[in-house]
Design a protein around this motif. Structure first.
Motif, PDB file in Angstrom:
ATOM      1  N   ALA A   1      67.458  65.163 -28.294  1.00  0.00           N
ATOM      2  CA  ALA A   1      68.434  64.461 -27.465  1.00  0.00           C
ATOM      3  C   ALA A   1      68.173  62.959 -27.506  1.00  0.00           C
ATOM      4  O   ALA A   1      69.102  62.155 -27.647  1.00  0.00           O
ATOM      5  CB  ALA A   1      68.351  64.978 -26.028  1.00  0.00           C
ATOM      6  N   MET A   2      66.897  62.554 -27.404  1.00  0.00           N
ATOM      7  CA  MET A   2      66.574  61.129 -27.416  1.00  0.00           C
ATOM      8  C   MET A   2      66.972  60.507 -28.757  1.00  0.00           C
ATOM      9  O   MET A   2      67.462  59.375 -28.811  1.00  0.00           O
ATOM     10  CB  MET A   2      65.076  60.916 -27.146  1.00  0.00           C
ATOM     11  CG  MET A   2      64.638  61.201 -25.732  1.00  0.00           C
ATOM     12  SD  MET A   2      65.450  60.198 -24.461  1.00  0.00           S
ATOM     13  CE  MET A   2      64.670  58.610 -24.695  1.00  0.00           C
ATOM     14  N   ARG A   3      66.759  61.256 -29.858  1.00  0.00           N
ATOM     15  CA  ARG A   3      67.129  60.730 -31.181  1.00  0.00           C
ATOM     16  C   ARG A   3      68.638  60.552 -31.285  1.00  0.00           C
ATOM     17  O   ARG A   3      69.138  59.550 -31.786  1.00  0.00           O
ATOM     18  CB  ARG A   3      66.647  61.689 -32.272  1.00  0.00           C
ATOM     19  CG  ARG A   3      65.285  61.353 -32.834  1.00  0.00           C
ATOM     20  CD  ARG A   3      65.101  61.886 -34.262  1.00  0.00           C
ATOM     21  NE  ARG A   3      65.480  63.279 -34.433  1.00  0.00           N
ATOM     22  CZ  ARG A   3      64.712  64.308 -34.085  1.00  0.00           C
ATOM     23  NH1 ARG A   3      63.527  64.088 -33.519  1.00  0.00           N
ATOM     24  NH2 ARG A   3      65.099  65.544 -34.280  1.00  0.00           N
TER      25      ARG A   3
ATOM     26  N   SER B   1      73.202  59.320 -21.539  1.00  0.00           N
ATOM     27  CA  SER B   1      72.293  60.336 -21.036  1.00  0.00           C
ATOM     28  C   SER B   1      72.833  61.707 -21.391  1.00  0.00           C
ATOM     29  O   SER B   1      74.042  61.889 -21.571  1.00  0.00           O
ATOM     30  CB  SER B   1      72.096  60.209 -19.529  1.00  0.00           C
ATOM     31  OG  SER B   1      73.336  60.250 -18.890  1.00  0.00           O
ATOM     32  N   ALA B   2      71.893  62.666 -21.491  1.00  0.00           N
ATOM     33  CA  ALA B   2      72.269  64.030 -21.819  1.00  0.00           C
ATOM     34  C   ALA B   2      71.368  64.966 -21.033  1.00  0.00           C
ATOM     35  O   ALA B   2      70.183  64.703 -20.880  1.00  0.00           O
ATOM     36  CB  ALA B   2      72.111  64.288 -23.321  1.00  0.00           C
TER      37      ALA B   2
ATOM     38  N   ALA C   1      67.688  63.510 -20.966  1.00  0.00           N
ATOM     39  CA  ALA C   1      67.414  62.301 -21.736  1.00  0.00           C
ATOM     40  C   ALA C   1      68.240  61.146 -21.193  1.00  0.00           C
ATOM     41  O   ALA C   1      69.364  61.321 -20.722  1.00  0.00           O
ATOM     42  CB  ALA C   1      67.755  62.529 -23.198  1.00  0.00           C
ATOM     43  N   SER C   2      67.668  59.957 -21.257  1.00  0.00           N
ATOM     44  CA  SER C   2      68.363  58.754 -20.819  1.00  0.00           C
ATOM     45  C   SER C   2      67.938  57.627 -21.739  1.00  0.00           C
ATOM     46  O   SER C   2      66.748  57.420 -21.963  1.00  0.00           O
ATOM     47  CB  SER C   2      67.976  58.456 -19.364  1.00  0.00           C
ATOM     48  OG  SER C   2      68.456  57.185 -18.980  1.00  0.00           O
TER      49      SER C   2
ATOM     50  N   ASP D   1      75.444  69.312 -30.996  1.00  0.00           N
ATOM     51  CA  ASP D   1      74.137  69.390 -31.655  1.00  0.00           C
ATOM     52  C   ASP D   1      73.075  69.948 -30.715  1.00  0.00           C
ATOM     53  O   ASP D   1      72.199  70.722 -31.114  1.00  0.00           O
ATOM     54  CB  ASP D   1      73.705  68.000 -32.134  1.00  0.00           C
ATOM     55  CG  ASP D   1      74.571  67.535 -33.310  1.00  0.00           C
ATOM     56  OD1 ASP D   1      75.410  68.346 -33.774  1.00  0.00           O
ATOM     57  OD2 ASP D   1      74.399  66.383 -33.744  1.00  0.00           O
ATOM     58  N   LEU D   2      73.144  69.554 -29.447  1.00  0.00           N
ATOM     59  CA  LEU D   2      72.156  70.039 -28.484  1.00  0.00           C
ATOM     60  C   LEU D   2      72.317  71.539 -28.248  1.00  0.00           C
ATOM     61  O   LEU D   2      71.334  72.281 -28.192  1.00  0.00           O
ATOM     62  CB  LEU D   2      72.290  69.277 -27.161  1.00  0.00           C
ATOM     63  CG  LEU D   2      71.848  67.807 -27.216  1.00  0.00           C
ATOM     64  CD1 LEU D   2      72.137  67.115 -25.890  1.00  0.00           C
ATOM     65  CD2 LEU D   2      70.362  67.710 -27.550  1.00  0.00           C
TER      66      LEU D   2
END
Lengths: 617, 384
Positions: free
Chosen positions: A251-253, A261-262, A276-277, A596-597
């Motif tokens: 997520a960060m990538r 954010s996710a 992620a942020s 993708d997540l």
């Protein structure tokens, strides 16, 4: 006279009894004195007159923070440092002068040492220099006789192996402030750290542990002769999170370079798998001290790297709000799955026109089509039919605009407005406000974490709440199974109609999320909803001029892109929400990341792989 | 000695001074001075072999206390009896005043400033309570004390200050005040079955009270039971005190040779924990000698109570003796780690003015009882 003799006699007897009691108590205290001084005293008896007993405190090892698979997200690393025990140094300034010939100490460091010595009891070691090299340490050891009071200590420093990737959830530690020490004197020990944000702060009590102590016999120079007693203290407990390190890093990538954010949840129990942020920061910097330039850079960055956008950032949900409006209307009977409205591309309310994103209009639409193609006019009608109070009640139940029972120190509450709220602020509630709320605009503000929770609740029909901690010190926390969470009491037909609509968004060519459908090889389908939320009003003149396109706006004024999704459609397991600030279209900027997540979460899940054997191409 | 009319008391006083001085219990005065000398020596050592800052200041206070004690000793005991209830009322007012105007000193103890002297009204209250109860019971026969209705006023007189001290909050002093009141009732002849009735439900009460304690209060009790739990906090004093006493051994490290390194840790070394200095430097033998001196003072005070020929004097002397012994018990037990740390000084030895003045005042009353042990009270035993 007889009466006087009587009461004098009683007094004499009782006073003598009390005197006997007093003598007995002093006798017992003398016996205790003998025990402390002579019998047990031998344990403390010192060999030579100069020798004395020193109590030395040991800082407890801080508990680690692990991901669900045991990957270390926050750990400890051995570090050498020099400490000063004031009671063992006859002349602190001279000791420090000699010490600084080996490790230079500037005026600021010396002022701090002097302050720490003055503030603490004289047997508490005070930090002189941290992060010593092997060479420095050896030279200090060699010079030990000329450095009374200086001791070398193997301490622990906090390390975050993944740097910025977990900074917002895991948080960071920093040296205690004087206020912390006043609250808990054990924090005065060198090496003690206090959690400032995230899990480090929320689980401070469990992570910190309890200080131990050693009683040492030391000679006049402060050298240890032997250890008399030891209490190891209690090391801090390890905290295991629900996070999946691989998913979080993915997520960060995927969010890199964006202000975004996710959140990915296990839809069945609310376990946070990724949160992620971006942009982020290196949490390890706080342990040693953040430079002023670095701090300024963080604070002035328009993308606010220090803010956990997933839990604290608030955004208008835009069209991702529509499933909630649909559920409110279907549950209340304000519409049925077959109710239709006509969309000419706008909606007239009094003398005001509310536009649909599709200028030509969608024609006659039911709730299924309205969700699939995100028709604004359908939801203007629906919102007015069901009313704002019932929309707010439903979306609050689904987790929007309310405080979630989250195990992190900070979260924003967001807002789903009610007419009562508006009136309390001195304004009338007008029907236009209801219409705008129907498409997730106007006053509506939610956090990405709330959106993910809302998706999970819509998907499962249960009141699951997000949580990041799974177990502490091996003790499993409640909330880890679906049956821990009560059903939401939403009629099954209403849920089914919304599920079908959300599945059509992604899995039919006319759906707004068709481009992010899952690869057929996975063997499962995803449901989702796009959202594009204006951050500034678009004037009618701009619309009529026709040339309006939001990507030409300055970054700060571009709409926020959102996407929410869950999968598999039939037995929901994963729920996600992605918000890209000023990312323009939800379908373009946010949806591919969410897809993708979900794909990554599904392919890491052994039960899903089993469910679709042989579909692998 | 002939009974005089109370109105002539002040006129008659100058002519009596020589006679009264001759009757003064000089042996007791000597014991008190001896204990003060022990305190001076210990403070001199704590000062690092110098009279400043503690020893000298304490000597000055003791001199003032001595004047107070001898002055009170010459006051006619019947006048004292008449002033008992006003004194009680004044002390109760002071106690109520700290609830409003007192400032918080170390921990929860409350003080009030009177003419620049920091006073602890609860110290005064203990003496005033003894006076008031002695005055209440002085005319009562054994039969009269047996009537439960007669005990309502003394019960309230005990309960009011105990409640105020509890509110401060100062649990230790409240318990001591309650104990003094109980001892006074015992000596006055209150039936033993009443005490049994009052004590029987205590275990149950303690249990309920414990469940209502604040977290930090429970913590303090647990820390006392296992001082090692919290070696930096409350357990710290107990551990350090035991180490200092233990390093004294049988014969001690020698006067002025205590390891100041340890005592430097004790924040209360000149006040509540003065006894550890004595134990460390003078050893078990020296510390035992100090305990013996304290016992002698208690015995001497009790003897004064026993040889007095009027009930007011008996009860007053008895109360003062019990008050002093409770100071001693609580302080020694605390220093030796038998009861939780409570902030009670060792009278006449610890540095501090409030307790010293209260104790010396009490001793002044005690000596007055002895000087006037044969006087006849008007309207004695007139209950019925």
């Amino acid at each position: 006279m007889r009466r006087e003799t009587r009461r004098a006699g009683v007094f004499t007897r009782r006073a003598l009894a009390v005197l006997a009691g007093q003598t007995a108590v002093l006798g017992l205290l003398s016996a205790r004195l003998y025990q402390v001084q002579v019998t047990e005293g031998r344990r403390y008896a010192t060999r030579a007159r100069q020798n004395s007993i020193s109590l030395r405190m040991i800082a407890p090892v801080r508990g680690r923070i692990l991901d669900r698979g045991g990957v270390v997200l926050a750990g400890n690393k051995q570090a050498w440092r020099a400490l000063l025990i004031a009671e063992q140094s006859h002349d602190i300034d001279r000791t420090l002068d000699r010490f600084s010939r080996i490790v230079p100490l500037d005026a600021r460091a010396r002022a701090r040492i002097r302050r720490d010595v003055a503030q603490n009891r004289r047997f508490i070691p005070v930090l002189v220099a941290d992060f010593l090299t092997w060479d420095q340490m050896a030279r200090i050891e060699a010079a030990a006789p000329r450095l009374p009071g200086i001791v070398i200590d193997v301490g622990q420093t906090r390390v975050y192996p993944f740097g910025p990737d977990f900074a917002h959830v895991v948080g960071y530690v920093a040296p205690p402030t004087p206020a912390d020490v006043a609250r808990d004197p054990a924090l005065a020990l060198p090496g003690m750290r206090v959690g400032r944000t995230g899990v480090e702060r929320f689980r401070e009590r469990d992570l910190q542990g309890q200080a131990g102590s050693v009683q040492l016999e030391v000679d006049a120079a402060g050298r240890v002769i032997r250890e008399l007693a030891r209490d190891g203290g209690v090391p801090g407990a390890d905290v295991t999170l629900t996070l999946d390190a691989g998913l979080q890093r993915l997520a960060m990538r995927r969010l890199a370079g964006l202000s975004a954010s996710a959140v990915v949840l296990d839809a069945r129990d609310g376990a946070v798998l990724a949160m992620a942020s971006t942009p982020s920061f290196d949490p390890g910097l706080f342990d040693t001290g953040v430079s002023e330039a670095q701090w300024k850079a963080w604070i002035t960055d328009p993308m606010a790297p220090l803010i956990d956008k997933a839990a604290v950032g608030v955004y208008a949900p835009g069209s991702t709000f529509k499933p909630g409006v649909a559920l409110a209307a279907l549950s209340a009977g304000a519409i049925t799955p077959t109710t239709t409205f006509f969309c000419p591309g706008y909606f007239q309310l009094g003398n005001r026109k509310f536009y649909c994103w599709k200028r030509g209009g969608h024609g006659t639409v039911d709730v299924h089509t309205a969700l699939q193609q995100s028709c604004d006019v359908f939801f203007y009608h629906t919102a007015l039919q069901v009313g704002m109070d019932r929309i707010a009640a439903m979306t609050h139940r689904l987790g929007l605009g309310v405080r979630l029972p989250l195990d992190l120190p900070l979260q924003a509450r967001g807002l789903v407005p009610t007419p009562a709220w508006r009136r309390a602020h001195g304004h009338p509630w007008v029907l236009g406000d209801t219409a705008l709320a129907g498409i997730g605009q106007g006053f509506v503000q939610v956090t990405p974490l709330q959106l993910a929770t809302y998706v999970a609740r819509v998907a499962t029909g249960r009141a699951v709440a997000p949580h990041v901690a799974a177990s502490i010190g091996g003790r499993v926390l409640p909330g880890g199974v679906a049956s821990d969470w009560p059903l939401l009491d939403i009629p099954q037909p209403a849920l089914k109609a919304v599920h079908d609509g959300l599945a059509a968004v992604v899995n039919t060519p006319l759906g707004t999320g068709w481009t992010v459908r899952l690869p057929p090889a996975l063997g499962v389908r995803m449901a989702g909803k796009t959202g594009t939320a204006q951050v500034t009003g678009v004037s009618q003149a701009e619309r009529l001029a026709g040339g309006f396109h939001s990507s030409q706006l300055p970054w700060k004024l571009r709409p926020n892109a959102l996407f929410i999704a869950f999968a598999p459609v039939t037995a929901p397991r994963y729920a996600t929400a992605v918000v890209v600030a000023h990312g323009n279209e939800g379908a373009e900027a946010a949806a591919p990341i969410a897809r993708d997540l979900i794909v990554a979460a599904l392919s890491r899940d052994p039960t899903v792989a089993q469910a679709a054997p042989g579909t692998k191409s | 000695m002939k009974a005089r009319a109370e109105g002539r008391l002040l006129v008659a006083l100058p002519f009596d001074v020589t006679a009264k001085l001759a009757r003064l219990n000089w042996g007791f005065v000597l014991l008190v001075c001896l204990l003060a000398a022990v305190g001076y020596a210990a403070l001199y050592s704590v000062d690092g072999g110098s009279p400043k800052p503690y020893a000298e200041a304490q000597a000055v206070r003791f001199a003032a206390g001595l004047v107070l004690m001898l002055g009170l000793a010459l006051v006619d005991i019947r006048l004292i009896a008449r002033l008992a209830w006003p004194a009680y009322g004044a002390a109760l007012l002071l106690l109520a005043a700290v609830a409003r105007f007192g400032h918080v000193g170390k921990g929860a103890e409350r003080w009030i400033d009177v003419a620049g002297i920091a006073l602890q009204p609860s110290e005064l209250m203990k003496v005033a309570l003894v006076l008031a109860l002695a005055a209440w019971f002085r005319r009562a026969s054994w039969e009269r004390v047996g009537s439960p209705l007669f005990l309502i006023v003394p019960a309230l007189a005990i309960a009011a200050p105990v409640a105020l001290i509890l509110k401060e909050p100062n649990l230790g002093t409240a318990v001591i005040t309650l104990a003094i009141g109980g001892a006074m009732l015992l000596a006055a002849g209150v039936r033993l079955w009443l005490f049994a009735l009052a004590i029987a439900p205590l275990p149950l009460v303690a249990r309920i009270a414990y469940s209502h304690l604040h977290g930090y209060q429970k913590q303090r009790i647990l820390t006392f039971l296992h001082p090692e739990r919290d070696p930096l906090g409350a357990g710290y004093n107990i551990i350090q005190s035991k180490i200092a006493l233990g390093s004294g051994g049988m014969w001690g490290q020698g006067y002025l040779h205590g390891t100041q390194g340890h005592l430097g840790f004790l924040p209360e070394k000149q006040t509540d924990f003065i006894f550890t200095t004595i134990g460390e430097e003078w050893g078990f033998v020296g510390a035992l000698a100090v305990v013996a001196l304290l016992l002698l003072i208690i015995v001497a005070a009790m003897l004064i109570a026993l040889r007095c020929r009027h009930q007011f004097g008996r009860l007053l002397a008895f109360g003062v003796a019990v008050d002093f012994s409770l100071y001693v018990f609580v302080n020694l037990a605390m220093v030796m780690g038998v009861i939780p740390v409570g902030g009670v000084p060792l009278p006449l030895v610890s540095y501090g003015g409030s307790a010293l003045i209260a104790v010396m005042g009490g001793f002044g009353l005690l000596l007055s009882v002895d000087v006037h042990r044969d006087v006849v009270f008007p309207r004695d035993l007139e209950d019925g």
